[in-house]
Every structure is written in C-alpha cells, then in structure tokens.
Design an enzyme around this catalytic site. Structure first.
Site, PDB file in Angstrom:
ATOM      1  N   ALA A 137      10.048  -5.839  -1.879  1.00 45.16           N
ATOM      2  CA  ALA A 137      10.906  -4.941  -1.102  1.00 45.16           C
ATOM      3  C   ALA A 137      11.897  -4.227  -2.008  1.00 45.16           C
ATOM      4  CB  ALA A 137      11.645  -5.726  -0.029  1.00 45.16           C
ATOM      5  N   ILE A 138      12.502  -4.974  -2.935  1.00 48.39           N
ATOM      6  CA  ILE A 138      13.515  -4.382  -3.823  1.00 48.39           C
ATOM      7  C   ILE A 138      12.917  -3.213  -4.608  1.00 48.39           C
ATOM      8  CG2 ILE A 138      14.971  -4.823  -5.848  1.00 48.39           C
ATOM      9  CD1 ILE A 138      15.313  -7.719  -4.736  1.00 48.39           C
ATOM     10  N   LYS A 140      12.396   2.613  -5.589  1.00 46.52           N
ATOM     11  CA  LYS A 140      11.552   3.806  -5.740  1.00 46.52           C
ATOM     12  C   LYS A 140      11.988   4.954  -4.842  1.00 46.52           C
ATOM     13  CE  LYS A 140       7.241   2.068  -7.611  1.00 46.52           C
ATOM     14  NZ  LYS A 140       5.960   1.445  -7.210  1.00 46.52           N
ATOM     15  N   LYS A 176       0.829  -1.205   0.000  1.00 44.06           N
ATOM     16  CA  LYS A 176       0.000   0.000   0.000  1.00 44.06           C
ATOM     17  C   LYS A 176       0.868   1.263   0.000  1.00 44.06           C
ATOM     18  CE  LYS A 176      -3.802  -2.149   2.576  1.00 44.06           C
ATOM     19  NZ  LYS A 176      -4.518  -2.593   1.363  1.00 44.06           N
ATOM     20  N   GLY A 177       2.146   1.079  -0.235  1.00 48.90           N
ATOM     21  CA  GLY A 177       3.041   2.238  -0.271  1.00 48.90           C
ATOM     22  C   GLY A 177       3.403   2.772   1.104  1.00 48.90           C
ATOM     23  N   LEU A 178       2.977   2.062   2.152  1.00 46.86           N
ATOM     24  CA  LEU A 178       3.243   2.557   3.509  1.00 46.86           C
ATOM     25  C   LEU A 178       4.713   2.381   3.875  1.00 46.86           C
ATOM     26  CD1 LEU A 178       0.040   1.086   5.217  1.00 46.86           C
ATOM     27  CD2 LEU A 178       0.423   3.433   4.437  1.00 46.86           C
ATOM     28  N   TYR A 213      12.575  -0.190  -2.409  1.00 47.85           N
ATOM     29  CA  TYR A 213      13.870   0.457  -2.163  1.00 47.85           C
ATOM     30  C   TYR A 213      14.316   1.254  -3.391  1.00 47.85           C
ATOM     31  CZ  TYR A 213      14.150  -2.718   1.866  1.00 47.85           C
ATOM     32  OH  TYR A 213      13.898  -3.391   3.021  1.00 47.85           O
TER      33      TYR A 213
END
Lengths: 177, 190
Positions: free
Chosen positions: B137-138, B143, B103-105, B141
């Site tokens: 996760a990658i 972004k 969710k971009g959190l 990171y």
C-alpha cells in the site's frame, strides 16, 4: 479531584460557563484551538453537559483546571477520541486566563492528566496535534517527554494562511510521574 | 461515475453488501483496514445507507471501485472527515478482492479519487493512515504522490502486538504538478 501543587483538575459546574465564554472569545486564546466563533453562554453550558455525558460513556474526559487556593477556573484539559482496543487517546489543553500563562500551570495540568490517562484509564499511548506557530506549547510538550512524530502539512487554515499540525506522542512506558 | 481506464468509481447500492461481505470478513484483507470484527449483511447495508447520508451532508464521499471489463465490484474508497474551512480530508481505500491485488488497480482508483477531491471538491490537503507493515500500500501511495509526513507509534493493536502507522499526505499544488486538470473536449452542440 486530582491535586497538583498549584492547581487541581475538577469536573465542570454549569456556573463555569460564564468564566469560559469570558476568556474563550479572546482571539489570542482561540487562535490555536479552533475556528474563532463567538460562543454564547448556552453554548458553553451545553458543552459542559456534554462533558458529563462523554465521560459517562468513556469516550472523553474533560476537566476544569482550577487554582487550588481559590478554586478559580483558569483553563480546560481533556483526553478525547479514546480507543479502547488500541488504548490510546488524544490530549487537549488550554489555559484561557492569560494572566496565568508562563507560570508552569499548564505543565502541571498536563502531568496530572497524563497520570490519569496512564495510571487510571490504563492507556498505552497519548497523542496530540499542535499548530506549527504555537512554539510555547511545543516547548512544554517536549519538556514533559512527548516525542515529535512528524506533521500533517498545511492541514489547518486560520487567519488567512495554511498551517502545519505537528504530531506529538507519549507511551506509557516513557511516562515519568 | 468517475471513469478511468481499468476501473470506475461509482456510488454504492444495497445489493453490493453481499459482494463486500464475501471479501471483507477475510482476515488477510481486514488486517490492514481496522479491527477484526466480523460484520453482518444488515450492518453492511446500513453502512451503505450511511454513505448516502454523509455525502449529502458533505462530510464524506464513498465510492465503489468497479472493474470496467466486467462491472465487478472489487473494492471501496472514500474521502472522509472533510473539513470545510481547512479544506482537508482523510482518504481510505481497500481492494478487498485479493485476486485483483498488485495490478495497479488501486493506484488508478487513488488517482481518480484524488482528482475528484482536488478538482471537484476543491480540497487543499488529503492525508491517510497506513499500517507500517503494509509496504504494498505504501508503495502505491508514494507512486500517486503521497509523502511520509508523520509516524504514529503503537497506534494499532492487532494480533497481540502494537503496530506503528504512517501518516502520508499530499497537497493540491503537488497533485496539480503530477496531474494537471484536463477538461474533456466539448462535444458538438454543447
């Protein structure tokens, strides 16, 4: 005691402290190791005692690199940051007596140490970080079979500038005795 | 307290241990974080106490990630192994409440944490280690500005096999370009 052709890896004696500080305070030697800070005799003795403790606990194994003929101390090498589950460790080495640079003694010591790590400690991977400026060391690691794995950019500051730390690693399956 | 739009970074307190445990022993969550060793509540509380100690020593800054809309704790993040001379640190983050994945959190928490590291702690470089098999996760990171810098072969033994990990890092100059420091407007009377 692990014996090579010219050198041997042995445990540290307290009396090695005097030799260690004599060479270790030389900036040419220290620049690639750690942040230069004058080391006292008691510091070095305490460090030696710690090597006994850490090997007992199985956390790190440090050896004195000594000439085989005279038992003269010329450097230190070790495996540290051991992880038993991942079966990996980090390697360090320094030949702090500059008279013995460029004679292949470091290469010999690393081979003995790798043999110990892979064949005695049953490690799967041994890694190290080296300074970008330390091309002599990089050449040795590559010759032994370490694979370059990239770097941590500008992660080390010394003598007024940031430097990259280069990663090298070697797997047990790649290690040739 | 470091406030973002959707999440806030705050210090951990002892009664967070229950919330952390409820999620942290989940194998799916833990597989990306380290070894699958069950942890206890007392152990977790001890860990929280340790975060206070290490912050005082300046070696580590650990935060809880809280949702702004309901004050729920959904993860933790930290800067650790802070080196004073190299001005470097390692970063770790976990959104351990799976309900809030993707969710971009995490990305917002990362930005807040990098902002803290570069603009408050005056760090020069920040790196992290991520499992190769954790593309979510990658991507996060990447972004926020991390780049792939090294590759650790066989670095992690999990579930019967050795896995590679990736080292990603970001420099203060790179973060400054993406997110220039902004000062909050002065309030009247200050």
């Amino acid at each position: 005691m692990f014996e090579g052709t010219n050198i041997q890896l042995r445990g540290f004696e307290l009396e090695d402290a005097a030799t260690i500080i004599k060479y270790y305070n030389d900036l040419d030697v220290r620049r690639f190791l750690d942040h230069p800070f004058p080391l006292s005799l008691q510091d070095a003795e305490q460090w030696i005692r710690n090597t006994w403790e850490t090997s007992k606990k199985g956390k790190a194994y440090f050896f004195a690199i000594a000439l085989k003929e005279t038992n003269q101390l010329i450097g230190t090498c070790g495996l540290f940051a051991l992880n038993r589950i991942n079966r990996k460790a980090e390697l360090m080495i320094v030949i702090y007596n500059k008279k013995y640079w460029g004679k292949g003694f470091g290469t010999e010591a690393i081979r003995l140490l790798l043999n110990y790590g892979f064949k005695q400690l049953n490690l799967n991977r041994i890694l190290l970080f080296t300074h970008d400026d330390n091309t002599r060391a990089q050449h040795i690691y590559e010759k032994i079979g370490f694979k370059p794995g990239g770097k941590r950019r500008q992660a080390s500051y010394f003598e007024g500038a940031y430097h990259d730390l280069l990663l090298y690693d070697l797997l047990a399956s790649e290690f040739q005795e | 307290m470091i406030e973002g739009e959707k999440v806030t970074l705050r210090g951990l307190q002892l009664d967070d241990a229950g919330t952390i445990l409820a999620h942290f022993n989940d194998v799916e969550v833990r597989q990306y974080l380290g070894h699958l060793i069950p942890i206890s509540k007392d152990e977790e509380q001890q860990w929280i106490r340790n975060t206070w100690e290490s912050r005082q020593k300046g070696t580590e800054h650990v935060f809880g990630i809280e949702l702004n809309k309901n004050q729920q704790l959904i993860g933790t993040c930290s800067l650790f192994d802070i080196h004073q001379i190299n001005r470097s640190a390692e970063l770790g983050i976990a959104i351990w409440n799976k309900q809030y994945w993707s969710k971009g959190l995490g990305q917002e928490a990362l930005r807040l944490l990098l902002n803290y590291g570069f603009y408050f702690l005056n760090l020069h470089s920040i790196f992290l280690i991520v499992n190769e098999d954790n593309p979510r996760a990658i991507r996060a990171y990447e972004k926020v500005g991390f780049q792939h810098s090294a590759h650790h072969r066989d670095a992690l033994f999990q579930n019967g096999i050795y896995k590679d990990t990736i080292l990603m890092d970001i420099l203060e100059t790179e973060f400054q370009q993406l997110h220039p420091p902004t000062l909050p407007p002065l309030k009247k009377g200050e």
